[in-house]
Design a protein around this motif. Structure first.
Motif, short mmCIF file in Angstrom:
data_model
loop_
_atom_site.label_atom_id
_atom_site.label_comp_id
_atom_site.label_asym_id
_atom_site.label_seq_id
_atom_site.Cartn_x
_atom_site.Cartn_y
_atom_site.Cartn_z
N ASP A 1 0.83 -1.21 0.00
CA ASP A 1 0.00 0.00 0.00
C ASP A 1 0.86 1.26 0.00
OD1 ASP A 1 -2.35 -1.46 -0.04
OD2 ASP A 1 -2.43 -1.62 2.14
N VAL A 2 2.05 1.14 0.57
CA VAL A 2 3.05 2.21 0.48
C VAL A 2 4.38 1.59 0.09
CG1 VAL A 2 1.92 3.70 2.17
CG2 VAL A 2 3.65 2.06 2.93
N ASP A 3 5.23 2.38 -0.55
CA ASP A 3 6.57 1.90 -0.86
C ASP A 3 7.40 1.96 0.42
OD1 ASP A 3 9.49 2.29 -1.56
OD2 ASP A 3 8.68 1.88 -3.56
N PRO A 4 7.92 0.82 0.89
CA PRO A 4 8.59 0.79 2.19
C PRO A 4 9.85 1.66 2.27
CG PRO A 4 8.98 -1.26 1.01
CD PRO A 4 7.94 -0.51 0.24
N VAL A 5 10.58 1.73 1.17
CA VAL A 5 11.82 2.53 1.18
C VAL A 5 11.50 4.01 1.09
CG1 VAL A 5 14.01 2.95 0.05
CG2 VAL A 5 13.12 0.62 0.18
N LEU A 6 10.61 4.38 0.19
CA LEU A 6 10.22 5.78 0.07
C LEU A 6 9.72 6.34 1.39
CD1 LEU A 6 8.26 6.39 -3.28
CD2 LEU A 6 10.31 7.55 -2.47
N ALA A 7 8.92 5.54 2.09
CA ALA A 7 8.36 6.00 3.35
C ALA A 7 9.45 6.31 4.37
CB ALA A 7 7.41 4.93 3.91
N GLN B 1 -0.23 0.16 -7.49
CA GLN B 1 0.80 0.43 -6.49
C GLN B 1 2.14 0.72 -7.16
OE1 GLN B 1 0.42 -3.22 -4.27
NE2 GLN B 1 -0.98 -2.34 -2.77
N ARG B 2 2.45 0.00 -8.23
CA ARG B 2 3.70 0.22 -8.96
C ARG B 2 3.74 1.63 -9.55
NH1 ARG B 2 8.30 -2.76 -8.31
NH2 ARG B 2 7.86 -5.00 -8.45
N LEU B 3 2.64 2.06 -10.16
CA LEU B 3 2.61 3.39 -10.76
C LEU B 3 2.76 4.48 -9.70
CD1 LEU B 3 2.33 5.00 -13.36
CD2 LEU B 3 -0.15 4.99 -13.02
N GLU B 4 2.11 4.29 -8.56
CA GLU B 4 2.25 5.26 -7.47
C GLU B 4 3.70 5.31 -6.99
OE1 GLU B 4 -0.51 4.03 -4.50
OE2 GLU B 4 -2.28 4.61 -5.67
N GLU C 1 6.41 4.52 -8.82
CA GLU C 1 7.17 5.20 -9.86
C GLU C 1 7.11 6.71 -9.68
OE1 GLU C 1 6.50 2.19 -13.73
OE2 GLU C 1 5.96 4.30 -13.83
N ASN C 2 5.88 7.22 -9.49
CA ASN C 2 5.70 8.66 -9.34
C ASN C 2 6.38 9.20 -8.09
OD1 ASN C 2 4.16 8.75 -11.69
ND2 ASN C 2 2.22 8.45 -10.61
N GLY C 3 6.30 8.43 -7.01
CA GLY C 3 6.95 8.85 -5.77
C GLY C 3 8.45 8.93 -5.89
N TRP C 4 9.04 7.95 -6.56
CA TRP C 4 10.50 7.96 -6.76
C TRP C 4 10.91 9.08 -7.72
CZ3 TRP C 4 14.39 5.82 -4.20
CH2 TRP C 4 14.10 4.80 -3.31
N GLN C 5 10.07 9.36 -8.71
CA GLN C 5 10.38 10.45 -9.63
C GLN C 5 10.40 11.79 -8.87
OE1 GLN C 5 10.90 10.42 -13.41
NE2 GLN C 5 11.90 12.15 -12.41
N PHE D 1 16.90 9.90 -12.97
CA PHE D 1 16.07 8.78 -12.53
C PHE D 1 15.57 7.99 -13.73
CE2 PHE D 1 11.66 7.35 -11.27
CZ PHE D 1 12.09 6.29 -10.48
N ALA D 2 15.77 6.67 -13.70
CA ALA D 2 15.32 5.79 -14.78
C ALA D 2 14.35 4.75 -14.25
CB ALA D 2 16.51 5.11 -15.44
#
Length: 294
Positions: free
Chosen positions: A81-87, A135-138, A140-144, A154-155
Motif C-alpha cells: 500500500d506504500v513503498d517501504p523505502v520511500l516511506a 501500487q507500482r505506478l504510485e 514510480e511517481n513517488g520515486w520520480q 532517474f530511470a
C-alpha cells in the motif's frame, strides 16, 4: 566509469537485481544489496558484494553508512500500500545520499493496463487495472518526485514476464505444474534476467534518465511457450484449458485481464540494447541446449 570510485546500493537483492549485479560487477568497487533473512545474507555475501538485512520497517546504521557512499541506487522491492523505502527516506533523502549520481527503479509493464492486444510504448498513458499495478505506478511517481527533489537522474525500467535460470517453462514442467491455459487473443511479452542486467548496467554507465520498456521482440500466447518447451524436452504437453472455465487462482486470473504487446524500440535506440534473448523460441532453444535453464 572509474570502478574504484563507484558504489551501487540495491534495495531488494532478488532474482532481477542479482542479474544486474552480475552484469555491473566490473563497473563498481562495491555492490551492496538488501535481503530479509540472515540465511540468505550468509549465502550471498562474497567478494565485492555486501549484504545488509532490511525488513522494510527501519534503516539500520549499517544501511545508512552504505547509503552515504553510494553513487548509484537501484530499487527492486515491490511496493505494498506504500513503498517501504520511500516511506523511510523521503524526508531525509538529501542527507542520506550525499554522493548519489543516479537512481533506477525496476517496475512492470503492468502499469499500462489492458489494451486488448494492441501495442504500447513509453509514451502510452498508464492505465493500471490490478491493485499491484496501481501500487507500482504510485511508486514510480513517488520515486520520480524524490529524484527531482534531490536533483538526481532517474530511470524506470518496466519489465515484462521475467525468466532465467531456475525460473522458466522447463522448471515448471519438471515440477509437474505445467498447463496450457488458452484465452482467445491473449499475448504476453517476456524478458530474460540477463537482458535486464544489461539494460540497467547500460543506463547506469551513462546515468541515463527516463522510462524504458525492457522486454523481448515477440509477444506471444502463453500456451505456445508451454507447447514449445515440451517439444524441446520431448514431452507431451498437457491438454489445453479454456480460460473462462479453468479453476485458477484470482492472482493468475488477474494477469490475463491485461492484454498488450509491448515495444522495446526505445531501449534499443537510447540504451543501445542488443537483446541476447530476443524471443521465446530463440531463448528456450538456447537454454535447453546450453543447460542454462536450471
Amino acid at each position: 566509469m572509474e570502478p574504484t570510485l563507484k558504489k551501487l546500493f540495491i534495495f531488494g537483492f532478488g532474482f532481477s537485481a542479482t542479474a544486474v549485479a552480475r552484469q555491473a560487477d566490473q563497473d563498481f568497487s562495491k555492490i551492496t544489496g538488501t535481503v530479509r533473512s540472515q540465511e540468505k545474507a550468509d549465502r550471498l555475501a562474497e567478494g565485492k558484494l555486501a549484504i545488509c538485512l532490511f525488513n522494510g520497517e527501519y534503516l539500520s546504521e549499517e544501511i545508512r553508512a552504505e547509503l552515504q557512499t553510494a553513487t548509484h541506487l537501484l530499487m527492486s522491492i515491490a511496493p505494498g500500500d506504500v513503498d517501504p523505502v520511500l516511506a523511510l527516506i523521503r524526508q531525509e533523502a538529501k542527507s542520506l545520499f550525499p554522493n548519489l549520481e543516479w537512481i533506477g527503479y525496476l517496475s512492470t509493464v503492468g502499469v499500462y493496463g489492458n489494451h486488448d492486444g494492441g501495442w504500447v510504448d513509453e509514451d502510452t498513458t498508464p492505465k493500471p487495472v490490478s491493485k499491484r499495478s496501481l501500487q507500482r505506478l504510485e511508486a514510480e511517481n513517488g520515486w520520480q518526485e524524490l529524484a527531482d527533489d534531490i536533483g538526481v537522474p532517474f530511470a524506470i525500467f518496466r519489465l515484462s514476464g521475467i525468466y532465467g535460470p531456475g525460473r522458466n517453462a522447463f522448471i515448471t514442467i519438471e515440477k509437474g505444474n505445467s498447463r496450457r491455459l488458452v484465452k482467445k487473443g491473449q499475448v504476453f511479452n517476456r524478458i530474460h534476467c540477463e537482458d535486464i542486467g544489461t539494460a540497467v548496467t547500460n543506463a547506469m554507465q551513462q546515468k541515463v534518465p527516463g522510462i524504458f520498456n525492457i522486454t523481448d521482440d515477440m509477444p506471444a500466447p502463453p500456451q505456445d511457450v508451454v507447447t514449445f518447451a515440451h517439444e524441446l524436452m520431448e514431452k507431451t504437453p498437457p491438454p489445453e484449458m479454456d480460460f473462462e472455465t479453468a479453476d485458477i487462482s484470482p492472482m493468475a486470473r488477474s494477469f490475463y485481464g491485461e492484454n498488450k504487446r509491448v515495444s522495446n524500440k526505445k531501449s534499443k535506440s537510447v540504451l543501445k540494447m542488443d537483446y541476447r534473448w530476443p524471443d521465446y523460441l530463440t531463448s528456450l532453444k538456447r537454454m535447453w541446449q546450453e543447460g542454462s535453464w536450471r
